[in-house]
Design an enzyme around this catalytic site. Structure first.
Site, short mmCIF file in Angstrom:
data_model
loop_
_atom_site.label_atom_id
_atom_site.label_comp_id
_atom_site.label_asym_id
_atom_site.label_seq_id
_atom_site.Cartn_x
_atom_site.Cartn_y
_atom_site.Cartn_z
N GLU A 43 40.07 6.33 -15.28
CA GLU A 43 40.37 7.36 -14.47
C GLU A 43 41.60 7.46 -14.21
O GLU A 43 42.55 8.38 -14.13
CB GLU A 43 39.51 7.43 -13.31
CG GLU A 43 39.45 8.73 -12.37
CD GLU A 43 38.34 8.96 -11.57
OE1 GLU A 43 37.12 8.93 -12.24
OE2 GLU A 43 38.62 9.14 -10.35
N GLU A 45 31.41 10.28 -4.49
CA GLU A 45 31.39 10.62 -6.07
C GLU A 45 30.29 12.00 -5.99
O GLU A 45 30.79 12.76 -7.10
CB GLU A 45 30.53 9.52 -6.83
CG GLU A 45 31.22 8.29 -6.86
CD GLU A 45 32.46 8.53 -7.82
OE1 GLU A 45 33.31 9.39 -7.70
OE2 GLU A 45 32.71 7.20 -8.32
N ASP A 93 45.07 13.71 -5.55
CA ASP A 93 43.83 12.84 -6.08
C ASP A 93 44.19 11.72 -6.59
O ASP A 93 43.43 10.68 -6.80
CB ASP A 93 42.91 13.85 -6.63
CG ASP A 93 41.42 13.36 -6.61
OD1 ASP A 93 40.98 13.12 -5.34
OD2 ASP A 93 40.79 13.19 -7.49
N GLU A 104 36.12 15.47 2.87
CA GLU A 104 36.24 16.06 1.40
C GLU A 104 36.79 17.65 1.60
O GLU A 104 37.49 18.36 0.80
CB GLU A 104 35.04 16.29 0.66
CG GLU A 104 34.60 14.68 0.12
CD GLU A 104 35.53 14.39 -1.11
OE1 GLU A 104 36.24 15.18 -1.86
OE2 GLU A 104 35.46 13.06 -1.21
#
Ligand code: HMH
Length: 219
Positions: free
Chosen positions: A86, A138, A47, A208
């Site tokens: 982030e 998101e 990620d 995803e």
């Protein structure tokens, strides 16, 4: 034009796929406390690479937004800014888990997702399509990690920070702002753009699911 609530209607229409993305065995095992930590570390490493590419994607959404003199600029710009935090968070988290981010090699599903994101940076891709894609990317994380901190969770304490990053009330509000922007943009978009946006929505759910699978698979 399309009535308000287009995106909510798509979640209903593609309910099964949406559930597969947001209640995946990977995130459900975080909530259950049964997650294997090597699996978690694989997800974290991959990620980090995803987010680096995602920053370029969000920057391209911001650019499209600015070009049409939209009032959404501040929300999208806030999104870019939070990605700066982030990246630091990922570096810090990786250090905590003893992961050397410089030596992580990118797995196939991640590369596939990068390719998809890159296709949106073309100027021909219209804002409504790009911002809707941004919203669903998101939202999958918001819904997935939000579930891990809802009542009854057995999430291991060392994973709570991760779950809060995307599962917080603040991140949820941000996703809801993006959803309002997406719905409004879609309401003013031509029918073929609305169709492209729905296709991108479904594709994000597939990507995803692929990303969670990649993180879970033993190799
Ligand atoms: C794969 N999807 C993936 N990674 C993320 N960090 C997000 C969505 C949300 O930012």
């Amino acid at each position: 034009g399309v009535e308000a609530g287009t995106t909510a209607a798509w979640i209903e229409r593609h309910q099964q796929m949406y559930e597969r993305a947001t209640r995946h065995p990977f995130t459900v095992s975080i909530r259950d406390g049964t997650i294997d930590l090597s699996t978690f570390k694989r997800w974290l490493s991959q990620d980090y690479l995803f987010v680096r590419e995602f920053i370029a994607f969000v920057a391209s959404v911001l650019l499209k937004c600015c070009k049409q003199e939209s009032s959404d600029m501040e929300i999208i710009l806030g999104g870019v800014a939070s990605l700066s935090d982030e990246l630091s968070w990922f570096k810090n988290e990786a250090a905590k888990w003893g992961i050397d981010l410089a030596s992580v090699s990118q797995l196939k599903s991640n590369t596939e997702y990068h390719r998809f994101l890159r296709s949106f940076t073309e100027p021909e891709v219209i804002y409504a399509v790009a911002v809707t894609t941004f919203w669903i990317i998101e939202t999958v994380y918001q819904d997935s990690f939000g579930f891990c901190i809802e009542e009854g969770n057995k999430t291991p304490p060392e994973l709570l920070g991760t779950c809060q990053r995307w599962g917080s009330a603040e991140f949820k509000q941000y996703c809801q702002s993006l959803q309002r922007i997406a719905d409004r943009s879609l309401a003013n978009a031509p029918a073929d753009a609305v169709k492209s946006a729905e296709e991108a929505f479904v594709r994000v759910l597939e990507l995803e699911i692929g990303f969670w699978e990649m993180s879970s698979s033993q190799s």
